[in-house]
Design a protein around this motif. Structure first.
Motif, PDB file in Angstrom:
ATOM      1  N   THR A 229       3.783 -45.356  11.128  1.00  0.00           N
ATOM      2  CA  THR A 229       5.466 -45.734   9.813  1.00  0.00           C
ATOM      3  C   THR A 229       6.041 -45.159  10.693  1.00  0.00           C
ATOM      4  OG1 THR A 229       4.734 -44.224   8.780  1.00  0.00           O
ATOM      5  CG2 THR A 229       3.947 -46.475   8.179  1.00  0.00           C
ATOM      6  N   GLY A 230       6.205 -43.618  11.871  1.00  0.00           N
ATOM      7  CA  GLY A 230       6.803 -43.298  11.563  1.00  0.00           C
ATOM      8  C   GLY A 230       7.381 -41.338  10.891  1.00  0.00           C
ATOM      9  N   GLU A 231       6.931 -42.418   9.466  1.00  0.00           N
ATOM     10  CA  GLU A 231       7.423 -40.834   8.553  1.00  0.00           C
ATOM     11  C   GLU A 231       6.976 -39.281   8.393  1.00  0.00           C
ATOM     12  OE1 GLU A 231       5.780 -43.179   4.956  1.00  0.00           O
ATOM     13  OE2 GLU A 231       7.902 -45.026   5.019  1.00  0.00           O
ATOM     14  N   VAL A 232       7.100 -38.953   7.290  1.00  0.00           N
ATOM     15  CA  VAL A 232       7.087 -37.138   7.747  1.00  0.00           C
ATOM     16  C   VAL A 232       6.044 -37.924   6.753  1.00  0.00           C
ATOM     17  CG1 VAL A 232       7.559 -35.230   7.667  1.00  0.00           C
ATOM     18  CG2 VAL A 232       9.461 -36.500   8.273  1.00  0.00           C
ATOM     19  N   ILE A 233       4.778 -36.398   7.123  1.00  0.00           N
ATOM     20  CA  ILE A 233       3.611 -36.782   5.970  1.00  0.00           C
ATOM     21  C   ILE A 233       3.513 -35.099   4.592  1.00  0.00           C
ATOM     22  CG2 ILE A 233       0.927 -36.198   6.383  1.00  0.00           C
ATOM     23  CD1 ILE A 233       0.785 -37.187   9.354  1.00  0.00           C
ATOM     24  N   VAL A 234       3.743 -35.821   3.766  1.00  0.00           N
ATOM     25  CA  VAL A 234       3.909 -34.563   3.054  1.00  0.00           C
ATOM     26  C   VAL A 234       2.354 -34.553   2.040  1.00  0.00           C
ATOM     27  CG1 VAL A 234       4.995 -34.462   0.735  1.00  0.00           C
ATOM     28  CG2 VAL A 234       6.711 -35.312   2.995  1.00  0.00           C
ATOM     29  N   GLU A 235       1.731 -35.737   2.085  1.00  0.00           N
ATOM     30  CA  GLU A 235       0.691 -35.857   0.698  1.00  0.00           C
ATOM     31  C   GLU A 235      -0.294 -34.940   1.745  1.00  0.00           C
ATOM     32  OE1 GLU A 235       0.828 -35.492  -2.302  1.00  0.00           O
ATOM     33  OE2 GLU A 235       2.487 -36.582  -2.200  1.00  0.00           O
ATOM     34  N   ARG A 236      -1.114 -34.006   1.195  1.00  0.00           N
ATOM     35  CA  ARG A 236      -2.083 -33.531   2.095  1.00  0.00           C
ATOM     36  C   ARG A 236      -3.142 -33.506   0.857  1.00  0.00           C
ATOM     37  NH1 ARG A 236       2.006 -31.725   3.790  1.00  0.00           N
ATOM     38  NH2 ARG A 236       2.172 -31.466   6.090  1.00  0.00           N
ATOM     39  N   VAL A 237      -5.014 -33.366   1.476  1.00  0.00           N
ATOM     40  CA  VAL A 237      -5.836 -32.950   0.537  1.00  0.00           C
ATOM     41  C   VAL A 237      -5.627 -31.652   0.106  1.00  0.00           C
ATOM     42  CG1 VAL A 237      -7.896 -32.350   0.441  1.00  0.00           C
ATOM     43  CG2 VAL A 237      -7.418 -34.320   1.987  1.00  0.00           C
ATOM     44  N   PRO A 238      -5.923 -31.805  -1.718  1.00  0.00           N
ATOM     45  CA  PRO A 238      -5.739 -30.633  -2.365  1.00  0.00           C
ATOM     46  C   PRO A 238      -6.659 -28.789  -1.794  1.00  0.00           C
ATOM     47  CG  PRO A 238      -5.215 -32.114  -3.613  1.00  0.00           C
ATOM     48  CD  PRO A 238      -5.666 -32.851  -2.102  1.00  0.00           C
ATOM     49  N   VAL A 239      -6.428 -27.802  -1.266  1.00  0.00           N
ATOM     50  CA  VAL A 239      -7.235 -27.117  -1.086  1.00  0.00           C
ATOM     51  C   VAL A 239      -7.817 -26.227  -2.496  1.00  0.00           C
ATOM     52  CG1 VAL A 239      -6.729 -27.416   1.007  1.00  0.00           C
ATOM     53  CG2 VAL A 239      -5.735 -25.101  -0.683  1.00  0.00           C
ATOM     54  N   LEU A 240      -6.773 -26.116  -3.454  1.00  0.00           N
ATOM     55  CA  LEU A 240      -6.440 -24.766  -4.793  1.00  0.00           C
ATOM     56  C   LEU A 240      -7.593 -25.566  -5.742  1.00  0.00           C
ATOM     57  CD1 LEU A 240      -2.874 -24.252  -5.359  1.00  0.00           C
ATOM     58  CD2 LEU A 240      -4.562 -22.271  -4.615  1.00  0.00           C
ATOM     59  N   THR A 241      -8.299 -24.447  -5.982  1.00  0.00           N
ATOM     60  CA  THR A 241      -9.443 -24.386  -7.257  1.00  0.00           C
ATOM     61  C   THR A 241      -8.437 -24.062  -8.032  1.00  0.00           C
ATOM     62  OG1 THR A 241     -10.634 -22.489  -6.363  1.00  0.00           O
ATOM     63  CG2 THR A 241     -11.025 -24.377  -5.823  1.00  0.00           C
ATOM     64  N   SER A 242      -9.136 -23.615  -9.864  1.00  0.00           N
ATOM     65  CA  SER A 242      -8.951 -23.405 -11.249  1.00  0.00           C
ATOM     66  C   SER A 242      -8.861 -22.133 -10.884  1.00  0.00           C
ATOM     67  CB  SER A 242      -9.157 -24.001 -12.053  1.00  0.00           C
ATOM     68  OG  SER A 242     -11.254 -24.592 -11.965  1.00  0.00           O
ATOM     69  N   GLN A 243      -9.975 -21.228 -10.171  1.00  0.00           N
ATOM     70  CA  GLN A 243     -10.339 -20.024 -10.194  1.00  0.00           C
ATOM     71  C   GLN A 243      -8.739 -19.343  -9.254  1.00  0.00           C
ATOM     72  OE1 GLN A 243     -12.590 -22.129  -9.383  1.00  0.00           O
ATOM     73  NE2 GLN A 243     -14.262 -22.164 -10.081  1.00  0.00           N
ATOM     74  N   ALA A 244      -8.978 -19.872  -7.872  1.00  0.00           N
ATOM     75  CA  ALA A 244      -7.858 -19.789  -6.897  1.00  0.00           C
ATOM     76  C   ALA A 244      -6.341 -19.340  -7.811  1.00  0.00           C
ATOM     77  CB  ALA A 244      -8.002 -20.239  -5.649  1.00  0.00           C
ATOM     78  N   MET A 245      -6.257 -20.561  -9.151  1.00  0.00           N
ATOM     79  CA  MET A 245      -4.709 -20.292 -10.000  1.00  0.00           C
ATOM     80  C   MET A 245      -4.777 -19.153 -10.744  1.00  0.00           C
ATOM     81  SD  MET A 245      -2.513 -22.489  -9.207  1.00  0.00           S
ATOM     82  CE  MET A 245      -1.579 -22.149 -10.261  1.00  0.00           C
ATOM     83  N   THR A 246      -6.188 -19.022 -11.610  1.00  0.00           N
ATOM     84  CA  THR A 246      -6.241 -18.161 -12.458  1.00  0.00           C
ATOM     85  C   THR A 246      -6.267 -16.547 -11.948  1.00  0.00           C
ATOM     86  OG1 THR A 246      -7.849 -19.400 -13.031  1.00  0.00           O
ATOM     87  CG2 THR A 246      -7.550 -16.967 -14.046  1.00  0.00           C
ATOM     88  N   LEU A 247      -6.888 -16.541 -10.452  1.00  0.00           N
ATOM     89  CA  LEU A 247      -6.515 -14.980  -9.942  1.00  0.00           C
ATOM     90  C   LEU A 247      -5.162 -15.169  -9.450  1.00  0.00           C
ATOM     91  CD1 LEU A 247      -7.112 -13.057  -8.252  1.00  0.00           C
ATOM     92  CD2 LEU A 247      -8.096 -14.091  -6.224  1.00  0.00           C
ATOM     93  N   PHE A 248      -3.936 -16.093  -8.622  1.00  0.00           N
ATOM     94  CA  PHE A 248      -2.831 -16.332  -8.289  1.00  0.00           C
ATOM     95  C   PHE A 248      -2.262 -15.740  -9.294  1.00  0.00           C
ATOM     96  CE2 PHE A 248       1.320 -18.020  -8.814  1.00  0.00           C
ATOM     97  CZ  PHE A 248       1.968 -17.450  -7.409  1.00  0.00           C
ATOM     98  N   LYS A 249      -2.394 -15.811 -11.435  1.00  0.00           N
ATOM     99  CA  LYS A 249      -1.964 -15.834 -12.720  1.00  0.00           C
ATOM    100  C   LYS A 249      -2.215 -14.410 -12.726  1.00  0.00           C
ATOM    101  CE  LYS A 249      -1.130 -20.069 -13.906  1.00  0.00           C
ATOM    102  NZ  LYS A 249      -2.572 -21.161 -14.727  1.00  0.00           N
ATOM    103  N   PHE A 250      -3.295 -14.247 -12.263  1.00  0.00           N
ATOM    104  CA  PHE A 250      -3.656 -12.587 -12.737  1.00  0.00           C
ATOM    105  C   PHE A 250      -2.970 -11.307 -11.844  1.00  0.00           C
ATOM    106  CE2 PHE A 250      -6.546  -8.949 -11.603  1.00  0.00           C
ATOM    107  CZ  PHE A 250      -5.743  -8.147 -12.721  1.00  0.00           C
ATOM    108  N   LEU A 251      -2.720 -11.716  -9.929  1.00  0.00           N
ATOM    109  CA  LEU A 251      -2.472 -10.899  -9.482  1.00  0.00           C
ATOM    110  C   LEU A 251      -0.806 -10.540  -9.611  1.00  0.00           C
ATOM    111  CD1 LEU A 251      -4.181 -11.558  -6.013  1.00  0.00           C
ATOM    112  CD2 LEU A 251      -4.232  -9.911  -7.393  1.00  0.00           C
ATOM    113  N   ARG A 252      -0.205 -11.636  -9.901  1.00  0.00           N
ATOM    114  CA  ARG A 252       1.126 -12.381 -10.097  1.00  0.00           C
ATOM    115  C   ARG A 252       1.950 -11.020 -11.438  1.00  0.00           C
ATOM    116  NH1 ARG A 252       4.047 -17.773 -11.902  1.00  0.00           N
ATOM    117  NH2 ARG A 252       2.593 -17.076 -13.776  1.00  0.00           N
ATOM    118  N   THR A 253       1.410 -10.299 -12.331  1.00  0.00           N
ATOM    119  CA  THR A 253       1.391 -10.152 -13.447  1.00  0.00           C
ATOM    120  C   THR A 253       1.737  -8.382 -12.753  1.00  0.00           C
ATOM    121  OG1 THR A 253      -1.211  -9.416 -14.617  1.00  0.00           O
ATOM    122  CG2 THR A 253       0.094 -11.724 -14.702  1.00  0.00           C
ATOM    123  N   SER A 254       0.591  -8.094 -11.140  1.00  0.00           N
ATOM    124  CA  SER A 254       0.982  -6.652 -10.948  1.00  0.00           C
ATOM    125  C   SER A 254       0.996  -7.114  -9.520  1.00  0.00           C
ATOM    126  CB  SER A 254       0.047  -6.089 -11.393  1.00  0.00           C
ATOM    127  OG  SER A 254      -0.369  -4.881 -10.922  1.00  0.00           O
TER     128      SER A 254
END
Length: 660
Positions: free
Chosen positions: A523-548
């Motif tokens: 189609t020639g369109e820009v590829i935007v959607e990809r297979v997710p790589v984040l887990t819930s544990q990674a998001m929890t770790l990021f929220k913890f690191l964002r506080t410090s």
């Protein structure tokens, strides 16, 4: 000494009497003196000359006695001692100033060293940098080390007062904590520690209290663009601002490595020279500390040699026989080292019987595993049996580290036989033996967990495999780190992110190599959607690191940004960027990586946010921000957002100037 003082005192009194008599004669004599008077005056002059000679000889004798007794007199009673012995700050050398440095820099540094007691002062000259630093075109950073956080607090106040009185400006500071604030925070921390004492949570009071200490204070002097950083030794080693602001970090790292090798070689040469001096026959008493008994403390790490020696029978034998092992010859050392490097553990075992170097034997077993074939290594292999038979019965911390490396390499070769559980059991056994487990050991095991293939199976998804590995890591933290109350390190946070992330389709290396967005071939369109790589544990770790944010290092930031760009979680992406821009050190390299991920993703909304807000803001603050890699990335983004070249006029003007 008493006779000398009396001679000096009597001579001075006689000289005073003669001078008084001469003055009286001059004042009250109105006529010429008679012959008898002249004779009396001549006799007095001769007597005075003799007394002066006596005083001079007595003074010389006193000087000789003082010099002879100077070695026995304490330094604080010697009149010839200088003030530098009472004030160590005067012994601290003044560093070499940058070329064409302002006079105010020399004045401030002299005050900091001589009066305020700061040490290890260094300079980072940011003048004539391309692009211009955020501190300005004429900025010079001054790095200084204080003894404690209290020393830094008092030194900062003293430096502020000095600048006010001498330069008539009021400097601004950041990082200083008042005594009232510190008392309140420490009281709150004590309550929190008491509250969590019986809970199933760990709380490091020292780590939390260090966040409120004056471990790093930045002072904008407002004098000739001088910025002063005052840090404790631990904080200065952790931040390593010399490396952050180095023009050539690779050259600086190579220079440090060379200096470290020179120091190690000098220490080894000094140790060998001391050992050779101790081996020479001495005529001192057997009970003297200058004999061979000092050699027992020369090799504290070589405990196996002493444990293998028979016990001394009597006191004479204990002091007559040398307690240090003979140093191996160069040929033996070279041969043993070569055997260890080649992995020839059988030859290393034979040579170790004469040199008593068991560490090289264990290293030879480890290096042998690098030449072993996968899936052929088992518990019945010769190298495995030999390693555990040569492992000492009373191991040191270094021995445990080598054993851990052996198990990790064996697990890499055959994970079905040498399982991850064996690594955790090794750390538990080491801790039970009384040797605390370092964070470096935990990082080694966690790295092995991340790269392990023990749970790999075609019927399991990456998230399921990650969940099993996470369970092993959880029990390791629970059994090892929680009893010690040890905080996690930067590397552990990075490894946890890698454990809870799948391999992303949009990688940072690919974005830097080719920032153009990927297009669909049909189609020639820009590829935007990809297979997710984040887990819930990674998001929890990021929220913890964002506080410090101080817990995040560069690797953790890159991993998080890549994951958010791959999963199209742009709110988290730009929130992380604002956190970096607000709390952490900003550099051009980080900004280039952010731009590459945004453009490579192909998401128009993300690119509009980046170009209209972030890029515009940075260009307003620093017009020379764009270098060649960043210019190429911006051009690729403009092709996607504005193919007609009718918008983003300001950015296009800056790009055209930077392209010249």
């Amino acid at each position: 000494m008493m006779l000398t003082r009396r001679a000096l005192r009597s001579g001075a009194l006689r000289q005073l009497r003669l001078s008084s008599l001469r003055s009286a004669t001059r004042l009250y004599s109105e006529v010429a003196p008679s012959a008898s008077e002249q004779q009396q005056v001549q006799q007095k002059e001769e007597f005075k000359h003799d007394q002066v000679a006596d005083v001079a000889s007595a003074s010389a004798a006193a000087t000789t006695v003082t010099e002879a007794a100077s070695d026995s007199v304490p330094w604080y009673l010697r009149s010839s001692e200088t003030y530098t012995q009472l004030n160590p700050a005067l012994n601290e050398p003044i560093p070499e100033f940058p070329e064409n440095a302002p006079e105010s820099l020399k004045t401030l540094v002299t005050e900091m060293i001589r009066e305020l007691g700061f040490t290890d002062v260094a300079f980072i000259d940011l003048r004539n940098r391309t692009p211009v630093s955020v501190f300005g075109a004429d900025a010079i950073l001054v790095l200084a080390t204080g003894n404690t956080d209290r020393h830094i607090g008092r030194g900062t106040n003293g430096l502020i007062t000095f600048i006010k009185h001498n330069f008539n400006v009021v400097p601004s500071q950041e990082g200083i904590q008042t005594s009232g604030f510190l008392k309140v925070q420490r009281r709150r921390l004590k309550k929190k520690a008491k509250k969590l004492a019986n809970a199933d949570e760990t709380f490091s009071y020292s780590a939390e209290a260090s966040r409120f200490a004056n471990s790093w204070v930045v002072l904008d002097t407002k004098v000739d663009s001088l910025i002063v950083h005052m840090m404790t030794p631990e904080k200065r080693e952790e931040l390593d601002l010399e490396y952050v602001w180095a023009e050539d970090p690779a050259a600086l790292e190579e220079q440090r490595q060379l200096q470290l090798e020179q120091e190690e070689s000098a220490a080894e040469a000094s140790l060998e020279m001391e050992h050779q001096q101790q081996q020479q026959p001495s005529s001192s008493s057997p009970f003297s500390t200058q004999g061979s008994i000092r050699g027992y403390h020369t090799y504290p790490t070589n405990k196996r040699w002493f444990s293998s020696q028979p016990p001394c029978l009597n006191l004479t034998q204990a002091f007559s026989s040398p307690n240090t092992p003979p140093l191996p010859t160069n040929s033996t050392t070279t041969t043993l080292d070569l055997a260890a490097i080649k992995g020839d553990y059988k030859t290393a075992i034979a040579l170790a019987q004469t040199s008593a170097d068991q560490d090289s034997v264990l290293k030879a077993h480890i290096n042998h595993l690098f030449s072993a074939q996968p899936a052929l290594l088992t518990n019945e292999s010769d190298v495995v049996k030999s390693f555990f038979s040569e492992f000492p019965k009373m191991p040191t911390k270094q021995d445990h580290r080598l054993r851990l490396q052996f198990l990790i390499k064996a697990h890499e070769l055959n994970p079905k036989v040498f399982r991850l559980r064996a690594l955790e059991e090794h750390l538990i056994n080491q801790q039970a033996s009384g040797l605390l487990v370092d964070l470096a050991d935990v990082e080694l095991v966690l790295s092995a967990i991340v790269s392990s293939k023990e749970y790999d199976s075609p019927d399991k998804t990456p998230f399921q495999i990650s969940r099993k590995k996470s369970r092993v890591a959880y029990y390791m933290f629970k059994d090892i780190l929680r009893p010690q109350g040890t905080d996690l390190s930067y590397n552990i946070y990075q490894l946890l992110f890698r454990l809870w992330l799948d391999v992303p389709e949009l990688s940072l290396a690919e974005a830097l190599k080719n920032p153009a967005p990927a297009h669909d071939e049909t189609t020639g369109e820009v590829i935007v959607e990809r297979v997710p790589v984040l887990t819930s544990q990674a998001m929890t770790l990021f929220k913890f690191l964002r506080t410090s944010p101080r817990r995040m290092n560069q690797s953790v930031i890159y991993l998080a940004l890549t994951a958010f760009a791959n999963d199209n979680r742009w709110s988290y992406f730009f929130n992380l960027w604002h956190t970096i821009d607000e709390h952490l050190v900003f550099d051009n390299e980080l900004f280039t990586r952010v731009a590459a991920l945004v453009v490579k993703s192909g998401n128009r909304d993300a690119m509009l946010t980046f170009f209209e807000t972030i890029l515009q803001k940075q260009l307003m603050a620093n017009p020379f921000l764009l270098d060649k890699p960043l210019v190429a990335i911006v051009k690729e983004g403009l092709l996607v957002l504005d193919p007609s070249e009718s918008g983003f006029k300001h950015i296009r003007e800056v790009v055209s100037i930077a392209s010249l």
